[in-house]
Design an enzyme around this catalytic site. Sequence first.
Site, PDB file in Angstrom:
ATOM      1  N   ASP A  55       0.762  -1.177   0.024  1.00 42.08           N
ATOM      2  CA  ASP A  55       0.110  -0.007  -0.045  1.00 42.08           C
ATOM      3  C   ASP A  55       0.897   1.054  -0.124  1.00 42.08           C
ATOM      4  O   ASP A  55       0.390   2.396  -0.068  1.00 42.08           O
ATOM      5  CB  ASP A  55      -0.901   0.097   1.344  1.00 42.08           C
ATOM      6  CG  ASP A  55      -0.262  -0.043   2.587  1.00 42.08           C
ATOM      7  OD1 ASP A  55       1.024  -0.026   2.618  1.00 42.08           O
ATOM      8  OD2 ASP A  55      -0.970   0.093   3.519  1.00 42.08           O
ATOM      9  N   SER A  56       2.150   1.114   0.024  1.00 42.52           N
ATOM     10  CA  SER A  56       3.196   2.266  -0.194  1.00 42.52           C
ATOM     11  C   SER A  56       2.813   2.841  -1.720  1.00 42.52           C
ATOM     12  O   SER A  56       3.190   3.962  -1.935  1.00 42.52           O
ATOM     13  CB  SER A  56       4.552   1.890  -0.265  1.00 42.52           C
ATOM     14  OG  SER A  56       4.796   0.832  -1.261  1.00 42.52           O
ATOM     15  N   ASP A  94      -1.213  -6.058   0.073  1.00 44.00           N
ATOM     16  CA  ASP A  94      -1.361  -5.550   1.219  1.00 44.00           C
ATOM     17  C   ASP A  94      -3.005  -5.134   1.457  1.00 44.00           C
ATOM     18  O   ASP A  94      -3.565  -4.765   0.590  1.00 44.00           O
ATOM     19  CB  ASP A  94      -0.923  -4.015   1.358  1.00 44.00           C
ATOM     20  CG  ASP A  94       0.374  -4.049   2.237  1.00 44.00           C
ATOM     21  OD1 ASP A  94       0.675  -4.912   3.126  1.00 44.00           O
ATOM     22  OD2 ASP A  94       1.145  -3.119   1.835  1.00 44.00           O
ATOM     23  N   LYS A 123      -1.082  -9.227   3.381  1.00 41.89           N
ATOM     24  CA  LYS A 123      -0.344  -8.850   4.351  1.00 41.89           C
ATOM     25  C   LYS A 123      -0.979  -7.763   5.169  1.00 41.89           C
ATOM     26  O   LYS A 123      -2.072  -7.062   4.639  1.00 41.89           O
ATOM     27  CB  LYS A 123       0.779  -8.240   3.860  1.00 41.89           C
ATOM     28  CG  LYS A 123       1.599  -7.296   4.943  1.00 41.89           C
ATOM     29  CD  LYS A 123       2.884  -7.263   4.329  1.00 41.89           C
ATOM     30  CE  LYS A 123       3.271  -5.919   3.623  1.00 41.89           C
ATOM     31  NZ  LYS A 123       2.816  -4.741   4.615  1.00 41.89           N
ATOM     32  N   GLU A 125      -1.156  -5.232   8.885  1.00 40.59           N
ATOM     33  CA  GLU A 125       0.056  -4.669   9.894  1.00 40.59           C
ATOM     34  C   GLU A 125      -0.706  -4.792  11.285  1.00 40.59           C
ATOM     35  O   GLU A 125      -1.832  -4.767  11.489  1.00 40.59           O
ATOM     36  CB  GLU A 125       0.075  -3.165   9.687  1.00 40.59           C
ATOM     37  CG  GLU A 125       0.724  -2.562   8.454  1.00 40.59           C
ATOM     38  CD  GLU A 125       1.007  -1.185   8.046  1.00 40.59           C
ATOM     39  OE1 GLU A 125       0.719  -0.543   9.153  1.00 40.59           O
ATOM     40  OE2 GLU A 125       1.372  -0.952   7.038  1.00 40.59           O
ATOM     41  N   GLU A 190       9.540  -4.378  10.109  1.00 40.94           N
ATOM     42  CA  GLU A 190       9.972  -3.053   9.608  1.00 40.94           C
ATOM     43  C   GLU A 190      10.730  -2.200  10.668  1.00 40.94           C
ATOM     44  O   GLU A 190       9.996  -1.982  11.627  1.00 40.94           O
ATOM     45  CB  GLU A 190       8.752  -2.324   8.973  1.00 40.94           C
ATOM     46  CG  GLU A 190       9.130  -0.870   8.401  1.00 40.94           C
ATOM     47  CD  GLU A 190       8.224  -0.284   7.586  1.00 40.94           C
ATOM     48  OE1 GLU A 190       7.067  -0.988   7.019  1.00 40.94           O
ATOM     49  OE2 GLU A 190       8.419   1.016   6.853  1.00 40.94           O
TER      50      GLU A 190
HETATM   51  O1  KIV Z   1       3.524  -1.196   1.619  1.00 37.86           O
HETATM   52  C1  KIV Z   1       4.736  -1.417   1.498  1.00 37.86           C
HETATM   53  O2  KIV Z   1       5.482  -1.331   0.426  1.00 37.86           O
HETATM   54  C2  KIV Z   1       5.276  -2.354   2.670  1.00 37.86           C
HETATM   55  C3  KIV Z   1       6.863  -2.276   2.561  1.00 37.86           C
HETATM   56  C4  KIV Z   1       7.318  -0.957   3.425  1.00 37.86           C
HETATM   57  C5  KIV Z   1       7.087  -3.482   3.412  1.00 37.86           C
HETATM   58  O3  KIV Z   1       4.472  -2.770   3.518  1.00 37.86           O
END
Ligand code: KIV
Length: 273
Positions: A55-56, A94, A123, A125, A190
Amino acid sequence: MALYGENNPSLLPLTILDLQAMKQEGEKIACLTAYDASFSQLIDQAGIDIILVGDSLGMVVQGNQTTVPVTVDDMVYHTQCVVSARQRAFVIADLPFLSYASSQQAMHNAGRLMQQGGTQMVKLEGAHIDVIESLVKFGVPVCAHLGLLPQSINQMGTYKVQGKSSQDADKICEQALKVEQAGAGLLILECVPAALAAKITDSLTIPVVGIGAGVECDGQVLVLYDMLGISPGKRPRFSQNFLQTAKDIPEAIQQFRQAVKQQQFPKPEQSYK
Ligand code: KIV
């Protein structure tokens, strides 16, 4: 170095079993983020083991200040783009901010990422044990993400290293054991001190992939745009612009892969104490 799984004539993507075998055999896992088909293909062809549709993308693709505005629709769309172009790499997508606030919501949204997006794993968090257990019970592979949690930026106020005090370090260790017990198949750690990441990596049987977590993790992940030096804003200390030493993008990705496999990345100065 040979590609893990290259003697597999089925041409199927790597599976969670391949990643577990890499941990057991001591082969480091290389992971990069991607959000579109062109980069997905380049990364795949370079032999990167995992593509993370992170989600970056909210920051590096959409231009937002944080990952908070990213929606499930955004994630489904970008996951489809990435999956369409990869052959070998394992894909993780994510679950975005507040899309897993209950087990029911998590199952609905993970279902979309798997069925419409085509991801192999989702994924999330934090140590949300009930949510992880529910997903795993219904056949959804889960990657947990501990340490710095970018979706919680509005609570934290700033992005900073986690687990520096012994109390915080113990809490992250405990969470790591709990997410493994709940059935997570992989852990991303992280921005934690390298010694803490090494201890967690050693005590878990699932692969631990680090970002800003030192060289002792089972693998390394970077945001693609950071390692190509094209992210808006300041590049984090734990990242490296691999394009500075390469003639083009495929060579930069190859150099990242090799540096991870040979434990030359991250260096001590790219890690935290
Ligand atoms: O969203 C993302 O790119 C991430 C990485 C920083 C691990 O979660």
